[in-house]
Write a protein that holds these residues in place. Structure first.
Motif, PDB file in Angstrom:
ATOM      1  N   GLU A   1       0.833  -1.217   0.000  1.00  0.00           N
ATOM      2  CA  GLU A   1       0.000   0.000   0.000  1.00  0.00           C
ATOM      3  C   GLU A   1       0.863   1.260   0.000  1.00  0.00           C
ATOM      4  O   GLU A   1       0.495   2.280  -0.590  1.00  0.00           O
ATOM      5  CB  GLU A   1      -0.915  -0.020   1.232  1.00  0.00           C
ATOM      6  N   GLU A   2       2.032   1.167   0.618  1.00  0.00           N
ATOM      7  CA  GLU A   2       2.909   2.342   0.695  1.00  0.00           C
ATOM      8  C   GLU A   2       3.673   2.593  -0.602  1.00  0.00           C
ATOM      9  O   GLU A   2       4.256   3.661  -0.774  1.00  0.00           O
ATOM     10  CB  GLU A   2       3.870   2.170   1.872  1.00  0.00           C
TER      11      GLU A   2
ATOM     12  N   ALA B   1      -8.960  -0.339   3.344  1.00  0.00           N
ATOM     13  CA  ALA B   1      -8.902  -1.409   4.338  1.00  0.00           C
ATOM     14  C   ALA B   1      -7.481  -1.620   4.829  1.00  0.00           C
ATOM     15  O   ALA B   1      -7.250  -1.806   6.028  1.00  0.00           O
ATOM     16  CB  ALA B   1      -9.456  -2.699   3.744  1.00  0.00           C
ATOM     17  N   VAL B   2      -6.521  -1.602   3.907  1.00  0.00           N
ATOM     18  CA  VAL B   2      -5.122  -1.775   4.303  1.00  0.00           C
ATOM     19  C   VAL B   2      -4.676  -0.604   5.178  1.00  0.00           C
ATOM     20  O   VAL B   2      -3.958  -0.786   6.175  1.00  0.00           O
ATOM     21  CB  VAL B   2      -4.208  -1.925   3.068  1.00  0.00           C
ATOM     22  N   ASP B   3      -5.132   0.589   4.825  1.00  0.00           N
ATOM     23  CA  ASP B   3      -4.803   1.762   5.645  1.00  0.00           C
ATOM     24  C   ASP B   3      -5.388   1.619   7.054  1.00  0.00           C
ATOM     25  O   ASP B   3      -4.750   1.990   8.046  1.00  0.00           O
ATOM     26  CB  ASP B   3      -5.342   3.026   4.976  1.00  0.00           C
TER      27      ASP B   3
ATOM     28  N   LYS C   1      -3.382   1.496  10.700  1.00  0.00           N
ATOM     29  CA  LYS C   1      -3.686   2.414  11.804  1.00  0.00           C
ATOM     30  C   LYS C   1      -4.404   1.741  12.974  1.00  0.00           C
ATOM     31  O   LYS C   1      -4.722   2.390  13.959  1.00  0.00           O
ATOM     32  CB  LYS C   1      -4.538   3.572  11.273  1.00  0.00           C
ATOM     33  N   GLY C   2      -4.658   0.430  12.827  1.00  0.00           N
ATOM     34  CA  GLY C   2      -5.332  -0.299  13.899  1.00  0.00           C
ATOM     35  C   GLY C   2      -6.788   0.070  14.059  1.00  0.00           C
ATOM     36  O   GLY C   2      -7.383  -0.107  15.120  1.00  0.00           O
ATOM     37  N   LYS C   3      -7.421   0.557  12.988  1.00  0.00           N
ATOM     38  CA  LYS C   3      -8.824   0.963  13.042  1.00  0.00           C
ATOM     39  C   LYS C   3      -9.737  -0.220  12.730  1.00  0.00           C
ATOM     40  O   LYS C   3      -9.327  -1.193  12.100  1.00  0.00           O
ATOM     41  CB  LYS C   3      -9.093   2.088  12.034  1.00  0.00           C
TER      42      LYS C   3
ATOM     43  N   MET D   1     -11.251 -11.426   4.850  1.00  0.00           N
ATOM     44  CA  MET D   1     -11.872 -10.548   5.847  1.00  0.00           C
ATOM     45  C   MET D   1     -10.901  -9.528   6.441  1.00  0.00           C
ATOM     46  O   MET D   1     -11.320  -8.633   7.173  1.00  0.00           O
ATOM     47  CB  MET D   1     -12.525 -11.382   6.949  1.00  0.00           C
ATOM     48  N   LEU D   2      -9.638  -9.634   6.084  1.00  0.00           N
ATOM     49  CA  LEU D   2      -8.701  -8.561   6.441  1.00  0.00           C
ATOM     50  C   LEU D   2      -9.048  -7.269   5.712  1.00  0.00           C
ATOM     51  O   LEU D   2      -8.809  -6.174   6.219  1.00  0.00           O
ATOM     52  CB  LEU D   2      -7.265  -8.959   6.082  1.00  0.00           C
ATOM     53  N   THR D   3      -9.607  -7.395   4.514  1.00  0.00           N
ATOM     54  CA  THR D   3      -9.896  -6.217   3.694  1.00  0.00           C
ATOM     55  C   THR D   3     -11.369  -6.061   3.337  1.00  0.00           C
ATOM     56  O   THR D   3     -11.797  -4.960   2.993  1.00  0.00           O
ATOM     57  CB  THR D   3      -9.085  -6.264   2.380  1.00  0.00           C
TER      58      THR D   3
END
Length: 315
Positions: free
Chosen positions: A91-92, A107-109, A113-115, A153-155
């Motif tokens: 993502e970066e 989602a990756v962001d 950020k732990g959101k 489900m991670l994203t």
């Protein structure tokens, strides 16, 4: 079996590489620019979202598959923390995902950020991890679906994307095993896939695929009935239809899926990526024309990736 693993990833990469050239480009513009339908790896159309890429490169869709495959190889299994780390690193690097599904990046962001993750979009890109995880657990569809859901489900928490990913993982595993003679046994193949989905709309689309194959529909009729957009069930179902009607002919599977733009354009790279993976899993790498393989920029690297995954799985 090693050649089937190679066929799955090489078929996916070639489908993506060819399909990105005409993504979202309508039929009339394809003919005007290329003179005919796409039958070889070429430079992307100037109006394609992939216009910044070159002939033989692959798009962000294949990059998602590569990320999951590399993690499976490195960790010899599904390691959620490792996948998150790889997603964040990807993502970066903004230059390599110029037009990926924005929900995927959001989602990756959020992971970074732990959101709390939102439901996410319904794009087919979110379902693509099902391909390498289906390869990893190719002998056990239940484990394949469980692993696929955990990664997807991670994203994406969208049930349509989860169903589509589950179908992909089971389909790839069954084709690698050669458990179905698709030409005659596609109804049983589709029925098996239906047992791994939860949403009624997902079952409805799979039924549509069977009905279209039953009545020997054309690709154009399938586009009208199924759609050809990035909505997960559209891209998945059209890919599945094109694979089934041409199952023994990998070249035709890929050409038909690449040229599934219809009158208004479509998500041709995702559709061709999935159809190419299915055909490659079913027919092995030898079925893929050499003219495409020599034009694929990272062909040796993709072959090595498939072979490493095969050896991890076998040991």
């Amino acid at each position: 079996m090693k050649n089937k693993f190679r066929g799955t990833l090489v078929g996916a990469a070639i489908g993506d590489s060819m399909g990105m050239c005409v993504e979202e480009i309508p039929f009339d513009e394809v003919i005007l620019h290329y003179g005919d339908k796409i039958t070889n790896i070429c430079e992307p159309h100037p109006d394609s979202p992939a216009s910044h890429l070159h002939a033989g490169e692959t798009s962000s869709e294949f990059e998602i598959i590569k990320i999951i495959t590399e993690s499976l190889i490195s960790k010899k299994g599904i390691d959620i923390k490792d996948i998150i780390r790889r997603y964040i690193e990807w993502e970066e690097k903004e230059e390599i995902h110029n037009y990926v599904d924005p929900y995927f990046l959001l989602a990756v962001d959020a992971l970074k950020k732990g959101k709390e993750l939102e439901r996410g979009g319904n794009s087919i890109e979110g379902a693509l991890p099902g391909i390498p995880i289906g390869m990893f657990h190719y002998t056990n569809p239940i484990l394949a679906v469980e692993g696929t859901k955990a990664v997807v489900m991670l994203t994406h928490r969208n049930e349509i994307v989860i169903d589509s990913a589950s179908v992909l993982s089971v389909a790839v595993g069954e084709l690698l095993q050669g458990r179905f003679y698709i030409e005659d046994e596609y109804p049983y193949f589709i029925e098996l896939l239906k047992t791994f989905v939860q949403n009624e709309e997902s079952k409805k689309y799979l039924n549509k695929v069977k009905n279209l194959v039953d009545r020997k529909a054309t690709v154009e009729e399938a586009i009208e009935n199924l759609g050809n957009g990035s909505y997960a069930l559209e891209a998945l179902s059209l890919s599945l239809f094109i694979f089934i009607i041409n199952s023994s002919d990998t070249e035709k599977v890929i050409i038909d899926s690449v040229n599934s733009y219809g009158n208004y354009g479509g998500d041709t790279d995702s559709i061709a990526l999935i159809a190419g993976a299915l055909a490659g899993a079913y027919n092995s790498e030898e079925s893929i024309p050499s003219r495409w393989k020599v034009s694929l920029k990272k062909y040796p690297e993709i072959v090595k990736l498939a072979e490493k995954l095969y050896h991890v799985v076998k040991h």
